[in-house]
Each structure stands twice: as structure tokens, then as C-alpha cells.
Design a protein around this motif. Structure first.
Motif, PDB file in Angstrom:
ATOM      1  N   ALA A  70      11.219  -6.205  -4.584  1.00 49.47           N
ATOM      2  CA  ALA A  70      11.701  -5.502  -3.684  1.00 49.47           C
ATOM      3  C   ALA A  70      10.766  -5.443  -2.014  1.00 49.47           C
ATOM      4  CB  ALA A  70      10.483  -4.465  -4.362  1.00 49.47           C
ATOM      5  N   GLN A  71      11.511  -3.975  -1.472  1.00 46.77           N
ATOM      6  CA  GLN A  71      11.748  -4.276  -0.161  1.00 46.77           C
ATOM      7  C   GLN A  71      10.041  -4.239   0.168  1.00 46.77           C
ATOM      8  OE1 GLN A  71      11.377  -2.306   2.560  1.00 46.77           O
ATOM      9  NE2 GLN A  71      10.767  -0.127   1.700  1.00 46.77           N
ATOM     10  N   GLU A  72       9.428  -4.351   1.282  1.00 44.54           N
ATOM     11  CA  GLU A  72       8.487  -4.413   2.288  1.00 44.54           C
ATOM     12  C   GLU A  72       8.158  -4.260   2.637  1.00 44.54           C
ATOM     13  OE1 GLU A  72       6.189  -4.462  -0.251  1.00 44.54           O
ATOM     14  OE2 GLU A  72       6.522  -4.817  -2.120  1.00 44.54           O
ATOM     15  N   GLU A  73       9.180  -4.223   4.394  1.00 41.12           N
ATOM     16  CA  GLU A  73       9.420  -3.810   5.759  1.00 41.12           C
ATOM     17  C   GLU A  73       8.984  -1.614   5.416  1.00 41.12           C
ATOM     18  OE1 GLU A  73      11.851  -5.393   3.436  1.00 41.12           O
ATOM     19  OE2 GLU A  73      11.071  -7.095   4.624  1.00 41.12           O
ATOM     20  N   TRP A  74       9.649  -0.778   4.864  1.00 43.57           N
ATOM     21  CA  TRP A  74       9.764   0.371   5.415  1.00 43.57           C
ATOM     22  C   TRP A  74       8.836   0.873   4.156  1.00 43.57           C
ATOM     23  CZ3 TRP A  74      15.314   0.944   6.239  1.00 43.57           C
ATOM     24  CH2 TRP A  74      15.793   0.706   7.951  1.00 43.57           C
ATOM     25  N   GLY A  75       7.304   1.674   5.192  1.00 39.97           N
ATOM     26  CA  GLY A  75       6.604   2.244   3.837  1.00 39.97           C
ATOM     27  C   GLY A  75       6.925   3.833   4.818  1.00 39.97           C
ATOM     28  N   TRP A  76       4.708   4.413   4.071  1.00 41.59           N
ATOM     29  CA  TRP A  76       4.441   5.057   5.391  1.00 41.59           C
ATOM     30  C   TRP A  76       4.974   6.122   6.121  1.00 41.59           C
ATOM     31  CZ3 TRP A  76       3.636   8.754   1.300  1.00 41.59           C
ATOM     32  CH2 TRP A  76       3.189   8.726   0.337  1.00 41.59           C
ATOM     33  N   LEU A  77       4.527   5.445   7.086  1.00 43.28           N
ATOM     34  CA  LEU A  77       4.922   4.956   8.529  1.00 43.28           C
ATOM     35  C   LEU A  77       6.129   5.664   8.658  1.00 43.28           C
ATOM     36  CD1 LEU A  77       3.585   2.937  11.432  1.00 43.28           C
ATOM     37  CD2 LEU A  77       3.386   5.377  10.714  1.00 43.28           C
TER      38      LEU A  77
END
Length: 284
Positions: free
Chosen positions: A11-18
Motif C-alpha cells: 500500500a502507498q504510505e506517502e499520502w495521507g491526512w494532510l
């Protein structure tokens, strides 16, 4: 020559809540401005839409991590949807501000006199607002390494979610003095937008199931575990089913529907980002 593949799905982890917050604020702001133009909402609503897009831009700069280098996002408008998105946001902020200023007596001197000038500025701001709602979907869809995002339907889904979220914000602020005629119109179209988003979401998930192993895994992630809870309860139930019920049968608590839609809209963006799974890559 035969290749061995890494069969572990990551799974990609670079992009999240921000980033989800950026997409949320910008999408709601762009959608709200479109509703302003379509339904002739008060100038204060246009100002609110402008403020939301600016807030989204600030969050994006924070997400980039190096604010002084944020200007580089403009450097590749012919090849990068991120660059195009920054351009659309900038255009909207400029022309949205001019459009809003034309409705304020003390600021009307900033805009050339006459209805034609205001309509032209409004049209440019409106087109920019439309692309503000569209471009996040294009950014994600341009990621072939994550098949769940790599769909021409994603920009459409983002735009309709933005319009739905904007209608939710109108529901939420309605008690502050929005005219009944405006509210009834938005309530009608808000209900339609919820149904359209339910249909588009179902279509998107159905298509993703047949788009390969990584996309199928993304759909599985959206239906299990903590992400499944956020998606099924937050996005579908709280963000669409409950508001639709309120719109149809309990309009006296329309502000509650608005709050639910906004929460669901933010969770929608987060879930789409976190569900992204990379396609297996060759080891040799």
C-alpha cells in the motif's frame, strides 16, 4: 527473458491526512463557487469558497514540506497535473477574489464597471473552480503504478463529491440566514448529487475489481479493517445514506445532513488515498 515478480502487494504510505485535507478544502471551495454561480447564492458564500481554496493551498504547501520551493510546482504545466492544478488554483484565487470584490461596494473599484466584466470574471473563476474540483482525480489517475487510481472515472467522481460536499456546506450554514428559496433548490439538487455519487462510487468499485490484482486488493482494503470502517460507515452510511434520509424526510434538521456530508467527503478522500496499492514489480 523471463522475469520474476514481487508478489507482495504494498500500500502507498506517502499520502495521507494532510493531502486529504488539501483535496477536501479545495474541492469543497471549488464546488461551492460553482453552486454560487449556478444558483445565484449570496456574495458571502463566494467569499467562503475562496477562503476554503486558499486554506487548501496552505495545507498543500505544508504537505510539500518546503514552502519556499512550492513555486516549482508550476514548472511543468504541459506534463504534470500537479502543475496544472496549481495553475487552476491560482487562477481561481485571483478571479474568484475579483468576482467577490465586485459585489462589495468598498472593493468594487478593483473590477471594471459593468455587468459584462463581472460575468466574464465570473466565467473565468467558474471554469477555474471546475478544474480545481477535477484535477486531483487527474493527478491520481496519472499513476499507472497504482491501478485503483488509474481510471478516467476518478476525476468525475472527485468533481461530483466536491459538488455534494459543497451542498452539504450550504446545508450547514443555512441557519445563518440563507434564503429559503436558495435552500430548497440546493436541497433538491443535493439529494440528486448524493444518489449520483452512490451510483458513481458503485460503478468505480465494480470496475476496479476487474482492473487487476492490485486494484482488487484496494477494493478489499476498502471493505475490511479500519479503512473498511471509515469507508462503509463514514463515507457511505454517515456521508450519504443518513444525509439522503434527512433531505427526503427530515428537512428541519438539514444542518445535520450537511455536517454528515462534510465528514463523509473528507473520509472519502482519505480512503481513496489510503486504499492505493502498488502493482507488483519485476525483481529481475
Amino acid at each position: 527473458m523471463a522475469h520474476e515478480f514481487n508478489t507482495e502487494l504494498t500500500a502507498q504510505e506517502e499520502w495521507g491526512w494532510l493531502l486529504a485535507l488539501d483535496l477536501f478544502f479545495a474541492g469543497v471551495g471549488g464546488g461551492l463557487f460553482l453552486l454560487c454561480l449556478l444558483f445565484n447564492l449570496p456574495p458571502a458564500v463566494a467569499l467562503l469558497s475562496l477562503g476554503l481554496v486558499v486554506l487548501g493551498a496552505v495545507v498543500l504547501i505544508v504537505e510539500l514540506g518546503r514552502p519556499l520551493r512550492a513555486w516549482r510546482a508550476l514548472c511543468k504545466p504541459f506534463s504534470s497535473w500537479i502543475s496544472r492544478g496549481v495553475m487552476f488554483v491560482t487562477l481561481f484565487i485571483v478571479f474568484g477574489a475579483l468576482y467577490s470584490a465586485s459585489a462589495v461596494d468598498s472593493l468594487s473599484w478593483l473590477v471594471p464597471a459593468g455587468d459584462t466584466a463581472r460575468r466574464t470574471i465570473g466565467a473565468i473563476a467558474g471554469i477555474s473552480a471546475l478544474f480545481v474540483t477535477l484535477y486531483p482525480g487527474f493527478v491520481l489517475a496519472a499513476s499507472p503504478s497504482i491501478p485503483f487510481w488509474n481510471s478516467p472515472l476518478l476525476p468525475v467522481l472527485f468533481t461530483f463529491h466536491s459538488l455534494m460536499a459543497a451542498s452539504g456546506l450550504v446545508f450547514l450554514i443555512a441557519p445563518l440566514g440563507l434564503a429559503n428559496a436558495h435552500l430548497e433548490t440546493i436541497r433538491y439538487w443535493g439529494g440528486i448529487l448524493i444518489v449520483v455519487n452512490l451510483a458513481l462510487g458503485a460503478m468505480y468499485l465494480a470496475n476496479s475489481k476487474g482492473a487487476g490484482l492490485a486494484a482488487k486488493e484496494a477494493v478489499r482494503r476498502l471493505n475490511q479493517g479500519s479503512l473498511g470502517l471509515a469507508f462503509n460507515v463514514g463515507v457511505i452510511l454517515l456521508g450519504m445514506i443518513v444525509p439522503l434520509s434527512v433531505v427526503l424526510w427530515m428537512p428541519s434538521v438539514i444542518a445535520l445532513a450537511g455536517l454528515c456530508i462534510l465528514v463523509g467527503s473528507l473520509l472519502f478522500r482519505y480512503c481513496v488515498l489510503k486504499a492505493g496499492v502498488y502493482v507488483p514489480f519485476p525483481l529481475t
